[in-house]
Design a protein around this motif. Sequence first.
Motif, PDB file in Angstrom:
ATOM      1  N   ASN A 109       0.875  -1.162   0.000  1.00  0.00           N
ATOM      2  CA  ASN A 109       0.000   0.000   0.000  1.00  0.00           C
ATOM      3  C   ASN A 109       0.915   1.216   0.000  1.00  0.00           C
ATOM      4  N   ASN A 110       0.714   2.104  -0.962  1.00  0.00           N
ATOM      5  CA  ASN A 110       1.454   3.356  -0.906  1.00  0.00           C
ATOM      6  C   ASN A 110       0.491   4.499  -1.191  1.00  0.00           C
ATOM      7  N   VAL A 111       0.828   5.673  -0.719  1.00  0.00           N
ATOM      8  CA  VAL A 111       0.009   6.858  -0.986  1.00  0.00           C
ATOM      9  C   VAL A 111       0.889   7.815  -1.759  1.00  0.00           C
ATOM     10  N   GLU A 112       0.490   8.125  -2.987  1.00  0.00           N
ATOM     11  CA  GLU A 112       1.310   9.053  -3.743  1.00  0.00           C
ATOM     12  C   GLU A 112       0.571  10.367  -3.927  1.00  0.00           C
ATOM     13  N   THR A 113       1.356  11.435  -4.010  1.00  0.00           N
ATOM     14  CA  THR A 113       0.794  12.741  -4.270  1.00  0.00           C
ATOM     15  C   THR A 113       0.666  12.912  -5.773  1.00  0.00           C
ATOM     16  N   LYS A 114      -0.512  13.328  -6.193  1.00  0.00           N
ATOM     17  CA  LYS A 114      -0.738  13.567  -7.618  1.00  0.00           C
ATOM     18  C   LYS A 114      -0.986  15.046  -7.842  1.00  0.00           C
ATOM     19  N   PRO A 115      -0.384  15.686  -8.789  1.00  0.00           N
ATOM     20  CA  PRO A 115       0.563  15.128  -9.757  1.00  0.00           C
ATOM     21  C   PRO A 115       1.891  14.747  -9.109  1.00  0.00           C
ATOM     22  N   GLY A 116       2.514  13.761  -9.671  1.00  0.00           N
ATOM     23  CA  GLY A 116       3.771  13.261  -9.145  1.00  0.00           C
ATOM     24  C   GLY A 116       4.207  12.082  -9.981  1.00  0.00           C
ATOM     25  N   VAL A 117       5.466  11.693  -9.837  1.00  0.00           N
ATOM     26  CA  VAL A 117       5.982  10.624 -10.701  1.00  0.00           C
ATOM     27  C   VAL A 117       5.468   9.262 -10.298  1.00  0.00           C
ATOM     28  N   ALA A 165       6.664  17.949  -2.939  1.00  0.00           N
ATOM     29  CA  ALA A 165       8.068  18.302  -2.734  1.00  0.00           C
ATOM     30  C   ALA A 165       8.856  18.030  -4.005  1.00  0.00           C
ATOM     31  N   GLY A 166       9.590  19.005  -4.449  1.00  0.00           N
ATOM     32  CA  GLY A 166      10.424  18.823  -5.635  1.00  0.00           C
ATOM     33  C   GLY A 166       9.651  18.754  -6.935  1.00  0.00           C
ATOM     34  N   THR A 167       8.349  19.024  -6.878  1.00  0.00           N
ATOM     35  CA  THR A 167       7.542  18.887  -8.085  1.00  0.00           C
ATOM     36  C   THR A 167       7.965  19.821  -9.224  1.00  0.00           C
ATOM     37  N   PRO A 168       8.470  21.020  -8.925  1.00  0.00           N
ATOM     38  CA  PRO A 168       8.951  21.829 -10.059  1.00  0.00           C
ATOM     39  C   PRO A 168       9.942  21.067 -10.922  1.00  0.00           C
ATOM     40  N   GLU A 169      10.671  20.112 -10.302  1.00  0.00           N
ATOM     41  CA  GLU A 169      11.633  19.358 -11.094  1.00  0.00           C
ATOM     42  C   GLU A 169      11.083  18.044 -11.621  1.00  0.00           C
ATOM     43  N   THR A 170      10.262  17.364 -10.795  1.00  0.00           N
ATOM     44  CA  THR A 170       9.816  16.029 -11.209  1.00  0.00           C
ATOM     45  C   THR A 170       8.384  16.005 -11.714  1.00  0.00           C
ATOM     46  N   GLY A 171       7.623  17.058 -11.444  1.00  0.00           N
ATOM     47  CA  GLY A 171       6.195  17.039 -11.758  1.00  0.00           C
ATOM     48  C   GLY A 171       5.891  16.754 -13.219  1.00  0.00           C
ATOM     49  N   HIS A 172       6.682  17.312 -14.109  1.00  0.00           N
ATOM     50  CA  HIS A 172       6.383  17.131 -15.522  1.00  0.00           C
ATOM     51  C   HIS A 172       6.598  15.692 -15.979  1.00  0.00           C
ATOM     52  N   LEU A 173       7.214  14.870 -15.108  1.00  0.00           N
ATOM     53  CA  LEU A 173       7.432  13.464 -15.464  1.00  0.00           C
ATOM     54  C   LEU A 173       6.167  12.635 -15.261  1.00  0.00           C
ATOM     55  N   ASP A 174       5.157  13.209 -14.595  1.00  0.00           N
ATOM     56  CA  ASP A 174       3.906  12.496 -14.356  1.00  0.00           C
ATOM     57  C   ASP A 174       3.258  12.152 -15.697  1.00  0.00           C
ATOM     58  N   PRO A 175       3.104  10.855 -15.981  1.00  0.00           N
ATOM     59  CA  PRO A 175       2.557  10.471 -17.287  1.00  0.00           C
ATOM     60  C   PRO A 175       1.117  10.929 -17.504  1.00  0.00           C
ATOM     61  N   ASN A 176       0.428  11.345 -16.423  1.00  0.00           N
ATOM     62  CA  ASN A 176      -0.948  11.806 -16.610  1.00  0.00           C
ATOM     63  C   ASN A 176      -1.000  13.230 -17.138  1.00  0.00           C
ATOM     64  N   ILE A 177       0.121  13.914 -17.072  1.00  0.00           N
ATOM     65  CA  ILE A 177       0.177  15.264 -17.620  1.00  0.00           C
ATOM     66  C   ILE A 177       0.671  15.153 -19.052  1.00  0.00           C
ATOM     67  N   ARG A 178      -0.294  15.172 -19.969  1.00  0.00           N
ATOM     68  CA  ARG A 178       0.067  15.017 -21.382  1.00  0.00           C
ATOM     69  C   ARG A 178      -0.881  15.864 -22.212  1.00  0.00           C
ATOM     70  N   GLY A 179      -0.541  16.055 -23.452  1.00  0.00           N
ATOM     71  CA  GLY A 179      -1.394  16.844 -24.345  1.00  0.00           C
ATOM     72  C   GLY A 179      -1.500  18.280 -23.881  1.00  0.00           C
ATOM     73  N   GLU A 180      -2.722  18.797 -23.883  1.00  0.00           N
ATOM     74  CA  GLU A 180      -2.936  20.194 -23.518  1.00  0.00           C
ATOM     75  C   GLU A 180      -2.489  20.492 -22.092  1.00  0.00           C
ATOM     76  N   LEU A 181      -2.583  19.457 -21.255  1.00  0.00           N
ATOM     77  CA  LEU A 181      -2.257  19.677 -19.848  1.00  0.00           C
ATOM     78  C   LEU A 181      -0.835  20.185 -19.676  1.00  0.00           C
ATOM     79  N   GLU A 182       0.043  19.698 -20.538  1.00  0.00           N
ATOM     80  CA  GLU A 182       1.449  20.079 -20.410  1.00  0.00           C
ATOM     81  C   GLU A 182       1.617  21.590 -20.454  1.00  0.00           C
ATOM     82  N   GLU A 183       0.737  22.222 -21.240  1.00  0.00           N
ATOM     83  CA  GLU A 183       0.813  23.673 -21.360  1.00  0.00           C
ATOM     84  C   GLU A 183       0.227  24.352 -20.127  1.00  0.00           C
ATOM     85  N   SER A 184      -0.907  23.786 -19.640  1.00  0.00           N
ATOM     86  CA  SER A 184      -1.683  24.520 -18.644  1.00  0.00           C
ATOM     87  C   SER A 184      -1.247  24.247 -17.204  1.00  0.00           C
ATOM     88  N   VAL A 185      -0.649  23.074 -16.954  1.00  0.00           N
ATOM     89  CA  VAL A 185      -0.284  22.785 -15.570  1.00  0.00           C
ATOM     90  C   VAL A 185       0.988  23.529 -15.206  1.00  0.00           C
TER      91      VAL A 185
END
Lengths: 572, 258
Positions: free
Chosen positions: A42-50, A146-166
Amino acid sequence: MRVKAQVAMVMNLDKCIGCHTCSVTCKNVWTSREGTEYMWWNNVETKPGVGYPKMYEDQERWKGGWQLKNGKLELKAGGKLRKLANIFFNPDLPSIDDFYEPWTYDYETLTNAKPSEHQPVAQPISQLSGDPLDLQWGPNWDDDLAGTPETGHLDPNIRGELEESVRFEYEKVFMAYLPRICEHCLNPSCVASCPSGAMYKREEDGIVLVDQEQCRGWRYCVSGCPYKKTYFNWETGKAEKCTLCYPRIEAGQPTICSETCVGRLRYIGLVLYDADSVEEAASVPDEKELLEAQRRVFMDPNDPEVVEQARFDGIPEDWIQAAQRSPIYPLAIDWGIALPLHPEYRTMPMVWYVPPLSPVMGFVEGEGSEADPDDVFPAIDELRIPIQYLANLLSAGDEEVVRRVLKRLAAMRGYMREKNLSGAGVEEIAASVGMEPQAIEDMYRLLAIAKYEDRYVIPLAHKELAHELYEQRGSQGLDFAASRAPAANGGNAAYSCSLDFAGGPGSCASGETGAPGGSPRNEGFYAMKDELEKKARALGGKVAAPNVQFFKNKQDFESFHLKGRGPQGAGA
Amino acid sequence: MNLWHQFLWVIFPYLALVTFVLGHIYRYAYDQFGWTAGSSQLMERRLLMWGVLLFHWGILFVFIGHVMGLLVPIEVYRAMGVSDHSYHLLALWAGTLFGVIALAGILLLNIRRWFISRIRTNTDTMRFLTDGLLLVVIFSGLAATVGYRIYAAQYDLPAEFEYRENIAPWFRSLFYFAPQIELMLEVPLMFQLHVLLAFLLFALWPFSSLVHVFSVPLGYLRRSYIQYRSSNPKAAISREKDRRKSRKPVGVDQGRKE
């Protein structure tokens, strides 16, 4: 039609505060052994996140789950022949650094340090090699963004238009917690990927397990699972995974992650499903149709035809009744507010999520507007958690599905507020989201104030079956109970394993039950538990016997259950 | 022929083979939990990829070569019209090619095991032993094949050492329990060493992770993808029979199986 029962879970993300209590209790119970340090069933991840392991949702990289190939359902990593050709080296396996290198600390430095000007520091030490470790990544390294400015864009759920807006700037950022366990899928790709046939779904309750004796360590379940919820134990060389705490489920208790959930956001119950139509449903061409397809696989437990078929298919009466009281069916079907995680993986996951509304309400209320549904509905599209992001998580990108759910959740709050304040106009609110007032109130009860018995409707595992197994073995039990109360004991004189040893009943049968094909369940212990509860009831006691309890001697054990009621209980 | 020869070419090989067979039976019966390939891919994947692929594919063909050389009698080749010269030409080149591939692989795997600390720390003695022994066995095999050629060229001996007339019949003679010791006495030392080390490996085999060789999951090709297991298989099977018979739900009472 072939009806099977499945123990399923729903988590209400709206209530998750990200406290990790579920992860910690799970770890303490299941994965605090050598070889499993890096595993979080069981893990709890913060979304957006890798996520955990990093970018596990990127199936182009890891090739987990299924895909449609020429209209046919095929493992994304390739068919059986391809797997055998790659048997020496699994090209899609994440390495332990994709999870994290587990470590401990050199605590001795702290206790042995001589007086000095500066405080001594305990150095991190790798649990893999014993070498000092320069920490670069760890469990929940990106917790709370934590550290999302660096790793956040690696979240595979952020794709397409989201990449621009997030934007990952502090003031523009959004987040939600996502607790994850094994999905115990109806169409598990880990099971399909296992070359040894060691993985299986339990016919009775659908729990997916790894046969530790049959596993040969080929690791294809690890790469085959799109959720990366099967792990490789580097000490034993075998795969391990979330067991849905089956020993607890069999005893009618919720999993330990649910039991200890601070926010009480987890629901466990049965779902009846049509096993014959799973493959067809998983093969729907349009990914956005997969959610509806999976909903159609679930059978209405109140439909007399389904009930009759369930009986024919060997589902016991009490299980059918439990399915009728299940909190899962209304959440997923009647009200339709629970959604599966990444249905596009085509594994038909059985842990579903109610998407989080709280950020919307915060947004609306923060603007100073009155939070009635009229204001909330337009706001839903302007949330800080972009609907598209939730849709990428929970509905294969279909925003309409998520929008409908959030509107229902918002309407429920508006409805209850109106009802408590003015008592008028509630029907319109209900109608605006296409629900009956009664349904909204039921939904409110289950989401807001449901008690333990309503959140967890788990029937006991089959007693007559247990009895059968128990008689087959006939080599353990409680000789002291037999000798003291032979009449009450129903003639079970063959008990031979007493409690007169360290470790108590939990360790009683471990030697015998390890045999290939044997039941991992300690039937002797459950028989003893029943016996003691019966005795306790006869004496007027109401203490339920716990399922794991360590006692030093049988007096302690008896007195615990009879708490001062029985002749020996005075010392308790 | 003295006791020492008796030991090397009869007693020791039989001890090794008996250990091999009984060891596997014992391990399979009592240690299913320990029966695994023991992969360390989780710890390190780049070196492993090269090492494991080179070694396994190399050793697979080396194994086939050994079957061709040891188990198929020389008379079969001659009857088929394969001349000794062309046999050895193939054996030398193909054998050396795959031998070198396997050697490179196992060398890489050994280096990896010794020099990457998270792998070394979690390696047991048996794994060190078998990995090392594999390296030595493969090396000695290559050295015998290639080395003999060089040796023979220097001392004007026949270029091809015909192991199919001594090692192979001796090896087969072990299996029909009439070991022909005399065949092994004149074999060059490098070949003798290769054979003895291989038998040592066979003796350790059942107690190491090498047992995974016998778990090639061919059953995977035949089985259906999704596997169910019942805690009451008898009832599940009889239910399935009912279903086949009726094809639709029968009455409630008939349907219940406990």
